[in-house]
Write a protein that holds these residues in place. Structure first.
Motif, PDB file in Angstrom:
ATOM      1  N   LEU A   1       0.981  -1.245  -0.198  1.00  0.00           N
ATOM      2  CA  LEU A   1       0.085   0.027   0.009  1.00  0.00           C
ATOM      3  C   LEU A   1       0.739   1.369   0.050  1.00  0.00           C
ATOM      4  CD1 LEU A   1      -2.834   1.427   0.158  1.00  0.00           C
ATOM      5  CD2 LEU A   1      -2.726   1.156   2.576  1.00  0.00           C
ATOM      6  N   ASP A   2       2.103   1.257   0.671  1.00  0.00           N
ATOM      7  CA  ASP A   2       2.843   2.186   0.624  1.00  0.00           C
ATOM      8  C   ASP A   2       3.609   2.760  -0.823  1.00  0.00           C
ATOM      9  OD1 ASP A   2       2.570   2.224   3.418  1.00  0.00           O
ATOM     10  OD2 ASP A   2       4.710   1.374   3.822  1.00  0.00           O
ATOM     11  N   ARG A   3       3.132   1.919  -1.745  1.00  0.00           N
ATOM     12  CA  ARG A   3       3.574   2.021  -3.148  1.00  0.00           C
ATOM     13  C   ARG A   3       2.480   2.782  -3.827  1.00  0.00           C
ATOM     14  NH1 ARG A   3       5.126  -3.840  -5.233  1.00  0.00           N
ATOM     15  NH2 ARG A   3       5.454  -2.393  -7.166  1.00  0.00           N
ATOM     16  N   VAL A   4       1.461   3.132  -3.288  1.00  0.00           N
ATOM     17  CA  VAL A   4       0.282   3.467  -3.889  1.00  0.00           C
ATOM     18  C   VAL A   4      -0.039   4.781  -3.356  1.00  0.00           C
ATOM     19  CG1 VAL A   4      -2.337   3.045  -4.473  1.00  0.00           C
ATOM     20  CG2 VAL A   4      -0.626   1.338  -4.511  1.00  0.00           C
ATOM     21  N   ASP A  32     -22.631   4.611  -4.826  1.00  0.00           N
ATOM     22  CA  ASP A  32     -23.850   5.095  -4.015  1.00  0.00           C
ATOM     23  C   ASP A  32     -23.803   5.311  -2.534  1.00  0.00           C
ATOM     24  OD1 ASP A  32     -27.087   4.641  -3.485  1.00  0.00           O
ATOM     25  OD2 ASP A  32     -26.863   4.665  -5.666  1.00  0.00           O
ATOM     26  N   VAL A  33     -24.599   6.043  -2.109  1.00  0.00           N
ATOM     27  CA  VAL A  33     -24.725   6.409  -0.424  1.00  0.00           C
ATOM     28  C   VAL A  33     -23.164   6.716   0.047  1.00  0.00           C
ATOM     29  CG1 VAL A  33     -25.231   5.744   1.969  1.00  0.00           C
ATOM     30  CG2 VAL A  33     -26.421   4.775  -0.001  1.00  0.00           C
ATOM     31  N   GLY A  34     -22.147   6.131  -0.174  1.00  0.00           N
ATOM     32  CA  GLY A  34     -21.080   6.719   0.063  1.00  0.00           C
ATOM     33  C   GLY A  34     -20.420   5.887   1.431  1.00  0.00           C
ATOM     34  N   HIS A  35     -21.212   5.240   2.150  1.00  0.00           N
ATOM     35  CA  HIS A  35     -20.747   4.560   3.255  1.00  0.00           C
ATOM     36  C   HIS A  35     -19.302   3.736   3.117  1.00  0.00           C
ATOM     37  CE1 HIS A  35     -25.193   4.580   5.145  1.00  0.00           C
ATOM     38  NE2 HIS A  35     -24.475   5.482   5.482  1.00  0.00           N
ATOM     39  N   GLN A  36     -19.373   3.157   1.782  1.00  0.00           N
ATOM     40  CA  GLN A  36     -18.275   2.293   1.576  1.00  0.00           C
ATOM     41  C   GLN A  36     -16.990   2.783   0.824  1.00  0.00           C
ATOM     42  OE1 GLN A  36     -21.013   3.109  -0.311  1.00  0.00           O
ATOM     43  NE2 GLN A  36     -21.458   1.560  -1.913  1.00  0.00           N
ATOM     44  N   CYS A  37     -17.015   4.016   1.046  1.00  0.00           N
ATOM     45  CA  CYS A  37     -15.911   4.765   0.144  1.00  0.00           C
ATOM     46  C   CYS A  37     -14.650   4.930   0.931  1.00  0.00           C
ATOM     47  CB  CYS A  37     -16.503   6.016  -0.319  1.00  0.00           C
ATOM     48  SG  CYS A  37     -16.424   7.163   1.054  1.00  0.00           S
ATOM     49  N   TYR A  38     -14.433   4.422   2.194  1.00  0.00           N
ATOM     50  CA  TYR A  38     -13.397   4.762   2.942  1.00  0.00           C
ATOM     51  C   TYR A  38     -11.930   4.062   2.092  1.00  0.00           C
ATOM     52  CZ  TYR A  38     -16.190   5.836   6.698  1.00  0.00           C
ATOM     53  OH  TYR A  38     -17.197   6.656   7.864  1.00  0.00           O
ATOM     54  N   PRO A  39     -12.085   2.708   1.792  1.00  0.00           N
ATOM     55  CA  PRO A  39     -10.943   2.177   1.138  1.00  0.00           C
ATOM     56  C   PRO A  39     -10.624   2.995  -0.243  1.00  0.00           C
ATOM     57  CG  PRO A  39     -12.449   0.309   1.722  1.00  0.00           C
ATOM     58  CD  PRO A  39     -13.199   1.786   1.853  1.00  0.00           C
ATOM     59  N   HIS A  40     -11.953   3.464  -1.000  1.00  0.00           N
ATOM     60  CA  HIS A  40     -11.503   4.333  -2.246  1.00  0.00           C
ATOM     61  C   HIS A  40     -10.845   5.667  -2.022  1.00  0.00           C
ATOM     62  CE1 HIS A  40     -12.931   6.867  -5.531  1.00  0.00           C
ATOM     63  NE2 HIS A  40     -13.309   7.787  -4.417  1.00  0.00           N
ATOM     64  N   LYS A  41     -11.045   6.001  -0.648  1.00  0.00           N
ATOM     65  CA  LYS A  41     -10.356   7.399  -0.276  1.00  0.00           C
ATOM     66  C   LYS A  41      -8.967   7.215  -0.106  1.00  0.00           C
ATOM     67  CE  LYS A  41     -14.349  10.222   1.241  1.00  0.00           C
ATOM     68  NZ  LYS A  41     -14.627  11.437   1.775  1.00  0.00           N
ATOM     69  N   ILE A  42      -8.526   6.079   0.500  1.00  0.00           N
ATOM     70  CA  ILE A  42      -7.176   5.710   1.105  1.00  0.00           C
ATOM     71  C   ILE A  42      -6.269   5.478  -0.380  1.00  0.00           C
ATOM     72  CG2 ILE A  42      -5.826   3.661   1.842  1.00  0.00           C
ATOM     73  CD1 ILE A  42      -8.048   3.310   3.780  1.00  0.00           C
ATOM     74  N   LEU A  43      -6.962   4.812  -1.538  1.00  0.00           N
ATOM     75  CA  LEU A  43      -6.311   4.665  -2.761  1.00  0.00           C
ATOM     76  C   LEU A  43      -6.341   5.867  -3.540  1.00  0.00           C
ATOM     77  CD1 LEU A  43      -7.719   0.960  -3.674  1.00  0.00           C
ATOM     78  CD2 LEU A  43      -5.421   1.722  -2.626  1.00  0.00           C
ATOM     79  N   THR A  44      -6.980   7.015  -3.360  1.00  0.00           N
ATOM     80  CA  THR A  44      -7.156   8.289  -4.253  1.00  0.00           C
ATOM     81  C   THR A  44      -6.361   9.457  -3.584  1.00  0.00           C
ATOM     82  OG1 THR A  44      -9.336   8.488  -3.326  1.00  0.00           O
ATOM     83  CG2 THR A  44      -9.031   7.339  -5.448  1.00  0.00           C
ATOM     84  N   GLY A  45      -5.282   9.360  -3.015  1.00  0.00           N
ATOM     85  CA  GLY A  45      -4.576  10.217  -2.752  1.00  0.00           C
ATOM     86  C   GLY A  45      -4.763  10.850  -1.263  1.00  0.00           C
ATOM     87  N   ARG A  46      -5.888  10.268  -0.360  1.00  0.00           N
ATOM     88  CA  ARG A  46      -6.038  10.994   0.818  1.00  0.00           C
ATOM     89  C   ARG A  46      -5.886  10.101   1.998  1.00  0.00           C
ATOM     90  NH1 ARG A  46     -12.289  11.824  -1.516  1.00  0.00           N
ATOM     91  NH2 ARG A  46     -11.327  10.286  -2.726  1.00  0.00           N
ATOM     92  N   ARG A  47      -4.771   9.115   1.774  1.00  0.00           N
ATOM     93  CA  ARG A  47      -4.383   8.305   2.853  1.00  0.00           C
ATOM     94  C   ARG A  47      -3.884   8.874   3.984  1.00  0.00           C
ATOM     95  NH1 ARG A  47       0.202   3.672   2.716  1.00  0.00           N
ATOM     96  NH2 ARG A  47      -0.239   2.685   5.055  1.00  0.00           N
ATOM     97  N   ASP A  48      -3.055  10.127   3.881  1.00  0.00           N
ATOM     98  CA  ASP A  48      -2.272  10.680   4.741  1.00  0.00           C
ATOM     99  C   ASP A  48      -3.547  11.545   5.697  1.00  0.00           C
ATOM    100  OD1 ASP A  48      -3.256  12.528   2.866  1.00  0.00           O
ATOM    101  OD2 ASP A  48      -1.498  14.101   3.086  1.00  0.00           O
ATOM    102  N   ARG A  49      -4.809  11.683   5.120  1.00  0.00           N
ATOM    103  CA  ARG A  49      -5.840  12.298   6.058  1.00  0.00           C
ATOM    104  C   ARG A  49      -6.971  11.591   6.591  1.00  0.00           C
ATOM    105  NH1 ARG A  49      -8.734  16.808   3.265  1.00  0.00           N
ATOM    106  NH2 ARG A  49      -9.012  17.708   5.085  1.00  0.00           N
TER     107      ARG A  49
END
Length: 638
Positions: free
Chosen positions: A10-13, A76-93
């Motif tokens: 994951l550190d490579r992404v 849809d809804v967005g409850h399931q978006c946390y892994p998506h956020k980690i992979l899309t440049g927001r892991r540091d937050r």
């Protein structure tokens, strides 16, 4: 931090494009680390855990195969978006999720280009995705493929089928992934849920139907034989993709949503070959990979901060019962006294307290699924049929059924009783779940009775009052969280319609509160008393019909009158101002102020911080009174 999981892959992404350099074996390692990072992050912040854990492999596969943000991925809804956020440049937050100034718990356009469409209400993804699709077809730049991921519970809403019907008619390339985890917030209900269950219970082999006629041969092994066998099994049956194909979609599935050996070849194939709308049916498990979530009744849907090793949640002890439980208690008391009392909710039995009612009266409680429009008109039919329906829906979700409130309830003067939970500002869920508009959009409807409880005892009284109103619609609102700790009656007392109450007699300035800001008003009154100003404090109880006598007396006997409410402009204060204007009170020099939620959407924070932004805390109420009276804030308290 030393207690964080090791995440070499994951550190490579940093962004999804980095996944293109990973082998399929490395993508499996990535998914494992992504799940561990999600668990670790939510243990710190609290939030929606189970839904995200259920789509870790799916999220990984989508970002590995498609080219976001040019390809538009809509959750849809967005409850399931946390892994998506980690992979899309927001892991540091990611450990700021749902905190003041931090990441939203839902997708948010202003937060990232990888969030092309904001969410938080259910069943919107296919409509939005079709909009992107047609923008692409009409020449819009920067729009590639469109992927809408919608849960099985969200598919119970009519809007999803309206969108699919339209998409099938238009016939353009669009990917809809049905994330079928047999578990929305509550267990999904209705015929569609039964249909989906039959699909994967009755077809043990993966059914990969032709993406184009005679195209089984281009599917990667080992799918070809599975597809042929499943197709043979489905001949003459009404299961499989029949429902979706009748809507114009090519159906593929069901497939194991936790098996990247299935997901990756499938997504690569459909990306290469699809020409029209396609529905990919993926079976997942909510809370997957974290034993405490898998074991929980709601699969870890929404959690407080928790210990990763044990799953034990950290919740502050409460000194008072939650308003939601008080409502349930009050409704059970009314149902015990009258067998015509029934309850309706739209997929939120736990959130509205109706799970407690259902335990006591299972035949008189109806969960209609994520279908607020239907819930309202179904309640109207129950009322027309002689029952006493209580339609319990969050304020933010009742917005979705407003046409039905107007046409099917109000115009016909049917005695549907709306129990409006989550009134006012709600904290970590932010603007999307705030109950800001219900007073304004209900109090302007002819014949409606609109109430707001100032404390939990008042809520009990308003449940009893609504049960007694049998000739017109009514509504009562109450906030999220705990009450103020007042003593509760065994059963509520029916209030006189349109009559408020005075809690403190004073002079010069009068506070007229509507709802649970009353406790802050009383603090402000004490602060003013320390300055030598003794205000009058009144609880309106009703926004409609207004207590005309009380309003006009307060205006007549005081220099200044201030209304306070937890709602947007156009609500209670506006009705008071209209009355005062019609009666000519302003002609005689009354100093009137109306304290409402500001004309902005307030981002997530603690409720106290959000109300500070709104200007509705005790100090701000005190300051408003002093300003109205022309008294400086500076100076010694008396």
């Amino acid at each position: 931090m030393s207690d964080r999981p090791k995440t070499q892959t994951l550190d490579r992404v940093t962004v999804p494009a980095d996944l293109k350099a990973l082998s399929d074996r490395e993508l499996k390692l990535l998914a494992k680390e992504l799940r561990e990072e999600t668990i670790s992050a939510v243990s710190v912040t609290g939030g929606h855990l189970g839904a995200g854990l259920g789509v870790v492999e799916l999220t990984t596969a989508i970002h590995a195969v498609f080219d976001t943000p040019r390809d538009k991925l809509i959750w849809d809804v967005g409850h399931q978006c946390y892994p998506h956020k980690i992979l899309t440049g927001r892991r540091d937050r990611i450990r700021t999720l749902r905190q003041e100034g931090g990441l939203s718990g839902f997708t948010k356009r202003s937060e990232s280009p990888y969030d092309p469409f904001g969410a938080a209400h259910s069943s919107t993804s296919i409509s939005a995705g079709l909009g992107f699709t047609m923008a692409r077809e009409l020449g819009a730049e920067g729009v590639g493929d469109v992927i809408a991921v919608i849960g099985d519970g969200a598919m119970s809403a009519g809007m999803a089928f309206e969108a699919m019907n339209n998409a099938g008619h238009l016939g353009k390339r669009l990917f809809v992934i049905l994330n079928d985890n047999d578990m929305s917030i509550a267990p999904p209900v209705g015929a569609l849920s039964t249909y989906l269950s039959r699909l994967y219970a009755g077809v043990p082999f993966q059914e990969l139907k032709e993406i184009a006629k005679g195209a089984v041969s281009f599917l990667p092994e080992p799918f070809q034989e599975g597809a042929r066998r499943a197709k043979d099994m489905l001949k003459g049956m009404t299961v499989g993709g029949t429902l979706f194909e009748e809507l114009g979609f090519t159906y593929v599935g069901p497939v194991d949503g936790h098996d990247l050996d299935q997901l990756l070849p499938l997504l690569r194939t459909v990306k290469a070959r699809a020409t029209g709308p396609m529905l990919i049916h993926v079976i997942t498990k909510k809370g997957k990979g974290y034993a405490p979530a898998e074991a929980a009744a709601d699969k870890g849907h929404a959690t407080a901060r928790f210990d990763v090793l044990t799953g034990a949640q950290t919740k502050a002890p409460s000194n008072a019962p939650a308003y939601t439980k008080v409502f349930a208690r009050g409704l059970i008391r009314e149902a015990e006294a009258d067998d015509r009392v029934v309850a309706v909710t739209a997929a939120m039995p736990d959130g509205t307290g109706l799970n407690l009612f259902a335990e006591r009266f299972p035949r008189r409680c109806f969960d209609v699924g994520i279908a607020e429009q239907h819930a309202v008109t179904f309640s109207a039919g129950l009322a027309a049929g002689g029952m006493k329906p209580f339609c319990a829906i969050y304020s933010t979700f009742l917005q979705r059924g407003y046409d039905q409130v107007v046409h099917d309830v109000a115009i016909q003067r049917l005695p549907v009783r709306f129990a409006i939970d989550r009134a006012g500002l709600v904290g970590a869920d932010g603007a999307t779940h705030a109950g800001a508009f219900d007073v304004a959009f209900l109090a302007n409807l002819p014949g409606f009775v609109v109430m707001a409880a100032a404390d939990e005892a008042e809520l009990m009284h308003m449940v009893a009052t609504a049960a007694a109103i049998d000739d017109r619609p009514s509504a009562f609102r109450y906030p999220r969280g705990e009450g103020v700790g007042v003593e509760l009656p065994e059963r509520g007392t029916v209030l006189e319609i349109g009559r408020g109450r005075v809690l403190r007699e004073g002079s010069r300035v009068a506070f007229l509160s509507f709802g649970t800001r009353l406790s802050e008003v009383q603090k402000a009154a004490e602060a003013l008393a320390a300055r030598g100003i003794s205000p009058t404090v009144a609880d309106a109880r009703f926004a409609k019909p207004l207590d005309r006598d009380l309003v006009l007396r307060l205006a007549r006997e005081h220099e200044a009158l201030i209304t306070i409410e937890e709602g947007a402009i156009g609500g209670f204060g506006s009705h008071v101002a209209q009355l005062l204007a019609e009666e000519g009170v302003f002609d005689r020099g009354l100093r009137f102020r109306s304290m409402v939620l500001p004309d902005i959407f307030i981002d997530q924070a603690s409720p106290a911080a959000m109300y500070a932004v709104a200007g509705l805390g005790a100090a701000q109420i005190e300051a408003k009174a002093l300003e109205a009276l022309g008294v400086s804030m500076v100076g010694k308290r008396a």
